[in-house]
Scaffold this motif. Sequence first.
Motif, PDB file in Angstrom:
ATOM      1  N   THR A   1     -15.530 -14.173  27.683  1.00 40.35           N
ATOM      2  CA  THR A   1     -14.035 -14.332  27.578  1.00 40.35           C
ATOM      3  C   THR A   1     -13.524 -13.762  28.785  1.00 40.35           C
ATOM      4  OG1 THR A   1     -14.557 -14.674  24.891  1.00 40.35           O
ATOM      5  CG2 THR A   1     -12.710 -13.638  26.026  1.00 40.35           C
ATOM      6  N   TRP A   2     -12.420 -14.349  28.764  1.00 41.66           N
ATOM      7  CA  TRP A   2     -11.649 -13.161  29.761  1.00 41.66           C
ATOM      8  C   TRP A   2     -10.063 -12.322  29.439  1.00 41.66           C
ATOM      9  CZ3 TRP A   2     -13.812 -12.595  35.090  1.00 41.66           C
ATOM     10  CH2 TRP A   2     -14.490 -13.428  35.222  1.00 41.66           C
ATOM     11  N   MET A   3     -10.131 -11.249  30.177  1.00 38.51           N
ATOM     12  CA  MET A   3      -8.505 -11.266  30.286  1.00 38.51           C
ATOM     13  C   MET A   3      -7.625 -10.952  30.813  1.00 38.51           C
ATOM     14  SD  MET A   3      -8.270 -10.017  26.554  1.00 38.51           S
ATOM     15  CE  MET A   3      -7.394  -8.586  26.353  1.00 38.51           C
ATOM     16  N   VAL A   4      -6.370 -11.392  30.499  1.00 41.79           N
ATOM     17  CA  VAL A   4      -5.523 -11.078  31.721  1.00 41.79           C
ATOM     18  C   VAL A   4      -4.524  -9.500  31.923  1.00 41.79           C
ATOM     19  CG1 VAL A   4      -3.609 -12.270  33.050  1.00 41.79           C
ATOM     20  CG2 VAL A   4      -5.223 -13.593  32.220  1.00 41.79           C
ATOM     21  N   TRP A   5      -4.303  -9.114  33.188  1.00 45.36           N
ATOM     22  CA  TRP A   5      -3.916  -7.047  32.166  1.00 45.36           C
ATOM     23  C   TRP A   5      -2.687  -7.912  33.748  1.00 45.36           C
ATOM     24  CZ3 TRP A   5      -5.796  -3.860  28.800  1.00 45.36           C
ATOM     25  CH2 TRP A   5      -6.625  -4.254  28.423  1.00 45.36           C
ATOM     26  N   GLU A   6      -2.285  -6.726  33.079  1.00 45.74           N
ATOM     27  CA  GLU A   6      -0.601  -6.013  34.156  1.00 45.74           C
ATOM     28  C   GLU A   6      -0.953  -5.566  34.187  1.00 45.74           C
ATOM     29  OE1 GLU A   6       3.059  -8.371  35.525  1.00 45.74           O
ATOM     30  OE2 GLU A   6       3.241  -7.467  34.402  1.00 45.74           O
ATOM     31  N   GLY A   7      -1.059  -4.082  34.797  1.00 44.93           N
ATOM     32  CA  GLY A   7      -1.530  -2.764  34.675  1.00 44.93           C
ATOM     33  C   GLY A   7      -2.590  -2.239  33.874  1.00 44.93           C
ATOM     34  N   ASP A   8      -2.021  -1.401  32.423  1.00 46.48           N
ATOM     35  CA  ASP A   8      -3.025  -1.177  31.804  1.00 46.48           C
ATOM     36  C   ASP A   8      -2.488  -2.075  30.325  1.00 46.48           C
ATOM     37  OD1 ASP A   8      -0.429  -0.314  30.608  1.00 46.48           O
ATOM     38  OD2 ASP A   8      -1.599   1.898  30.794  1.00 46.48           O
TER      39      ASP A   8
END
Length: 183
Positions: A51-58
């Motif tokens: 499983t992967w997560m996309v982040w922008e900053g925190d």
Amino acid sequence: MIITPARMADIDTIMEWRRERVAWLRERGEDQWSIPLPRSAVAATVSAGQTWMVWEGDQPLATITLTAYVDVDSLWKPDRDPEALWYPEDDPADALYAAKMMVPLRHCGSGLGAEMLDWASGRAYDAGLTWLRLDAWTTNPRLHDYYKRQGFQHVRTVTSRVSGACFQRAAQPYAGRLKTEVE
């Protein structure tokens, strides 16, 4: 934006997004994801590094789960079982399988879903695989249309499965805006 393997601490966020999506789908008259997803199932894919997560900053923006053939034995049965999604002639090992993609409602329409699918296609390409595949909720034609607009071809629908609409598209190099970070 970066995409990283999900951590156990991300499970609550993923589960909240799932509840939000289920309610939204229900309001639209869709029965998709009406079968509860156990927290343990999410924990298993997070623990396995799938499983992967996309982040922008925190700020977490979205999630997707990717599995290889060895991880999806339940999708393929060599005796051509009518419940099987992928058949021996499909060469199930020659694909990466995307699942449980979720973009929270506040980020809908941003193109993030398409970006994650392009990124996943690049992961398949980099692994030397021919296909990015997925199965979609059988009774959700709007979702099927979305995947077709993303370049997926409908392969078959296994009507006895709730998520039996099988789609695939050719793996291709990725040059998008998600930067992969792995610890």
